[in-house]
Design a protein around this motif. Structure first.
Motif, short mmCIF file in Angstrom:
data_model
loop_
_atom_site.label_atom_id
_atom_site.label_comp_id
_atom_site.label_asym_id
_atom_site.label_seq_id
_atom_site.Cartn_x
_atom_site.Cartn_y
_atom_site.Cartn_z
N PRO A 104 -7.12 5.15 1.16
CA PRO A 104 -5.53 4.38 0.68
C PRO A 104 -5.41 3.01 1.58
CG PRO A 104 -6.39 6.34 2.73
CD PRO A 104 -7.60 5.63 1.95
N LEU A 105 -3.78 2.68 1.78
CA LEU A 105 -3.76 1.28 2.53
C LEU A 105 -3.47 0.97 4.11
CD1 LEU A 105 -2.78 -1.55 1.27
CD2 LEU A 105 -0.39 -0.51 1.46
N LEU A 106 -4.17 0.17 3.60
CA LEU A 106 -4.19 -0.24 6.02
C LEU A 106 -3.53 -1.55 5.91
CD1 LEU A 106 -4.88 -0.02 8.79
CD2 LEU A 106 -6.71 -1.03 8.20
N GLU A 129 4.15 6.14 -2.90
CA GLU A 129 3.88 7.22 -2.23
C GLU A 129 2.17 7.42 -2.35
OE1 GLU A 129 4.25 11.54 -2.15
OE2 GLU A 129 5.79 10.96 -2.89
N TRP A 130 1.73 6.82 -3.81
CA TRP A 130 0.36 6.87 -4.04
C TRP A 130 -0.18 5.93 -3.55
CZ3 TRP A 130 -1.06 2.22 -6.10
CH2 TRP A 130 -0.56 1.51 -6.78
N MET A 131 0.08 5.06 -2.48
CA MET A 131 -0.43 4.07 -2.13
C MET A 131 -1.15 4.14 -0.92
SD MET A 131 1.37 0.10 -2.36
CE MET A 131 1.37 -1.16 -3.85
N ARG A 132 -0.66 5.43 -0.23
CA ARG A 132 -1.33 6.49 0.76
C ARG A 132 -1.53 5.41 1.82
NH1 ARG A 132 -6.71 9.47 -0.55
NH2 ARG A 132 -6.91 7.82 -1.27
N PRO A 133 -0.52 5.15 2.57
CA PRO A 133 -0.57 3.96 3.47
C PRO A 133 -0.27 4.20 4.70
CG PRO A 133 2.07 4.40 3.40
CD PRO A 133 1.05 5.13 1.98
N ALA A 134 -1.13 3.48 5.28
CA ALA A 134 -1.78 3.98 7.26
C ALA A 134 -1.61 2.89 7.77
CB ALA A 134 -3.36 4.31 7.19
N VAL A 135 -0.52 3.05 9.14
CA VAL A 135 -0.60 1.54 9.84
C VAL A 135 -0.65 2.04 11.12
CG1 VAL A 135 1.75 0.61 10.54
CG2 VAL A 135 1.88 2.06 8.58
N ARG A 154 9.30 9.24 6.19
CA ARG A 154 7.85 8.21 4.83
C ARG A 154 6.46 8.90 4.44
NH1 ARG A 154 12.35 6.31 3.31
NH2 ARG A 154 13.88 4.87 4.48
N SER A 155 5.72 9.85 4.90
CA SER A 155 4.96 10.55 4.59
C SER A 155 3.90 9.59 4.69
CB SER A 155 4.66 10.68 3.63
OG SER A 155 5.49 11.97 2.96
N ALA A 156 3.94 8.73 6.32
CA ALA A 156 2.86 7.35 6.81
C ALA A 156 1.91 7.92 7.58
CB ALA A 156 3.81 5.87 6.55
N ALA A 157 0.95 7.09 7.54
CA ALA A 157 -0.19 8.00 8.70
C ALA A 157 -0.22 7.01 10.00
CB ALA A 157 -1.82 7.89 7.62
#
Length: 241
Positions: A104-106, A129-135, A154-157
């Motif tokens: 994922p992308l932090l 979407e393929w970056m799978r962000p986590a905020v 936004r399907s962000a974690a």
């Protein structure tokens, strides 16, 4: 099975804990990947690497290993997500080189950045979407149901945090659950080692999320004295049991 690792891998004070004495820094990653299946790249926060560096890392990582990448501070702390398009283009070029080894992308926002739903929404709308962000939202003003709903849309974690002065909110806003364990010390971040009971508690939470269909990543950031290594090993062992 949840992925468990540490925030960074190249620390001199991990000699004798994870690395043999006098091991050259260039050989540390090769040792690290024998012990864990994921790691959080922190160097990208201070200086974003060129695509060829990401390609080099990919070539050194075994099949099944994932490198999670931390977004650059020029985007998160200097610009505070304002006009992210140029940075997202650079990030895309680098992250594409990690295909097959990309975690994922932090996106860690500064603790002084107060809630700004519109800015966060604009940013996440432009993150592929393929970056799978986590905020990671450290300012308390973000702790609101409307913000969690925004992340879900936004399907962000939401990055679940453990550490001094940080709210520990157990929320899953995407299929991905991303946990950062900054140390159990109540007065200082990145300090101390988690007890066996604390490790067992986190293992139970991870099992609950997995039972709900979530993919869980957990990273220990209490690197001092090799605590992160020992705690990551402890959590992996607890989950295996």
């Amino acid at each position: 099975m949840a992925r468990v690792g540490t925030s960074g891998w190249s620390y001199d004070h991990w000699e004798g804990v994870l690395y043999p004495p006098r091991l050259p820094p260039r050989d540390r990653l090769a040792h690290y990947v024998r012990a864990f299946d994921t790691v959080e790249l922190n160097a990208s926060f201070y200086r974003w690497p060129p695509p060829k560096t990401f390609a080099s890392w990919r070539g050194r990582l075994p099949e099944g290993f994932e490198l999670t990448v931390k977004a650059p501070r020029s985007l998160t702390h200097a610009r505070r997500l304002f006009q992210p398009e140029e940075w997202l283009e650079r990030m895309t070029a680098g992250l594409h080189e990690l295909a097959g080894r990309r975690g994922p992308l932090l996106v860690q926002l500064p603790p002084t950045m107060q809630r700004d739903d519109e800015r966060l929404d604009w940013f996440l709308a432009h993150v592929p979407e393929w970056m799978r962000p986590a905020v990671e939202l450290r300012h308390p003003s973000w702790n609101d149901e409307a913000v969690f709903s925004l992340l879900e849309r936004r399907s962000a974690a939401y990055c679940v945090m453990s550490g001094a002065g940080l709210p520990c909110i157990l929320r899953a806003t995407a299929r991905l659950v991303y946990i950062r364990l900054h140390g159990p010390d109540t007065a200082h971040l990145y300090a101390g080692s988690y007890s066996d009971d604390e490790i067992a508690w986190w293992a139970d939470r991870i099992r609950e999320w997995e039972a709900q269909g979530h993919q869980v990543y957990a990273f220990f950031n209490n690197d001092g004295g090799g605590n992160a290594v020992r705690d990551a090993r402890g959590l992996r062992g607890a989950l295996a049991r």
